[in-house]
Design a protein around this motif. Structure first.
Motif, PDB file in Angstrom:
ATOM      1  N   THR A  20      99.478 -21.880  59.467  1.00  0.00           N
ATOM      2  CA  THR A  20      99.526 -22.605  58.202  1.00  0.00           C
ATOM      3  C   THR A  20     100.968 -22.864  57.790  1.00  0.00           C
ATOM      4  O   THR A  20     101.879 -22.129  58.168  1.00  0.00           O
ATOM      5  N   ARG A  28      95.388 -19.240  61.995  1.00  0.00           N
ATOM      6  CA  ARG A  28      94.006 -19.670  61.739  1.00  0.00           C
ATOM      7  C   ARG A  28      93.373 -20.122  63.056  1.00  0.00           C
ATOM      8  O   ARG A  28      94.086 -20.486  64.000  1.00  0.00           O
ATOM      9  N   LEU A  32      89.622 -25.627  63.202  1.00  0.00           N
ATOM     10  CA  LEU A  32      89.752 -26.241  61.879  1.00  0.00           C
ATOM     11  C   LEU A  32      90.171 -27.703  61.963  1.00  0.00           C
ATOM     12  O   LEU A  32      90.012 -28.458  61.011  1.00  0.00           O
ATOM     13  N   VAL A  33      90.731 -28.099  63.107  1.00  0.00           N
ATOM     14  CA  VAL A  33      91.171 -29.488  63.304  1.00  0.00           C
ATOM     15  C   VAL A  33      90.438 -30.049  64.519  1.00  0.00           C
ATOM     16  O   VAL A  33      90.520 -29.483  65.617  1.00  0.00           O
ATOM     17  N   ASP A  34      89.707 -31.136  64.323  1.00  0.00           N
ATOM     18  CA  ASP A  34      89.010 -31.800  65.429  1.00  0.00           C
ATOM     19  C   ASP A  34      90.020 -32.527  66.309  1.00  0.00           C
ATOM     20  O   ASP A  34      91.074 -32.963  65.837  1.00  0.00           O
ATOM     21  N   GLU A  37      90.840 -36.015  65.022  1.00  0.00           N
ATOM     22  CA  GLU A  37      91.215 -36.103  63.601  1.00  0.00           C
ATOM     23  C   GLU A  37      92.685 -36.525  63.448  1.00  0.00           C
ATOM     24  O   GLU A  37      93.548 -36.049  64.173  1.00  0.00           O
ATOM     25  N   ARG A  53      99.539 -32.467  57.592  1.00  0.00           N
ATOM     26  CA  ARG A  53      98.355 -32.291  56.747  1.00  0.00           C
ATOM     27  C   ARG A  53      97.144 -32.888  57.446  1.00  0.00           C
ATOM     28  O   ARG A  53      97.128 -34.060  57.794  1.00  0.00           O
ATOM     29  N   ARG A  55      92.591 -32.623  57.315  1.00  0.00           N
ATOM     30  CA  ARG A  55      91.520 -32.548  56.319  1.00  0.00           C
ATOM     31  C   ARG A  55      91.327 -31.121  55.791  1.00  0.00           C
ATOM     32  O   ARG A  55      91.085 -30.927  54.607  1.00  0.00           O
ATOM     33  N   ARG A  56      91.461 -30.125  56.649  1.00  0.00           N
ATOM     34  CA  ARG A  56      91.198 -28.740  56.249  1.00  0.00           C
ATOM     35  C   ARG A  56      92.454 -27.908  56.015  1.00  0.00           C
ATOM     36  O   ARG A  56      92.375 -26.678  55.957  1.00  0.00           O
ATOM     37  N   GLY A  57      93.607 -28.542  55.883  1.00  0.00           N
ATOM     38  CA  GLY A  57      94.813 -27.778  55.591  1.00  0.00           C
ATOM     39  C   GLY A  57      96.054 -28.392  56.199  1.00  0.00           C
ATOM     40  O   GLY A  57      95.995 -29.381  56.926  1.00  0.00           O
TER      41      GLY A  57
END
Length: 71
Positions: A20, A28, A32-34, A37, A53, A55-57
């Motif tokens: 993060t 993490r 969390l990231v496709d 994406e 940045r 979608r999820r962070g």
């Protein structure tokens, strides 16, 4: 540096973990990231790292882990 602040980027592949971009960074899970994406570069950090940045962070990633997003 191949990227500038505001550029749209995607991951080249799935990393082992995501770090993060918080003042106190945490590791993490990578799901969390496709893979398809798009993210936006928010800042250029030391040692060729970018704050991106999604979608999820917002995560710190090496520049060589990223590619320009397809339009």
């Amino acid at each position: 540096m191949p990227f500038a602040v505001g550029d749209a980027v995607q991951l080249k592949g799935r990393p082992n973990y995501l770090k993060t971009a918080d003042p106190m960074p945490m590791l993490r899970p990578p799901d969390l990231v496709d893979s398809d994406e798009q993210g936006q570069v928010l800042a250029i950090k030391a040692r060729n790292q970018l704050a991106v940045r999604f979608r999820r962070g917002t995560f710190l990633l090496e520049a060589d882990q990223l590619q320009a997003a397809a339009p």
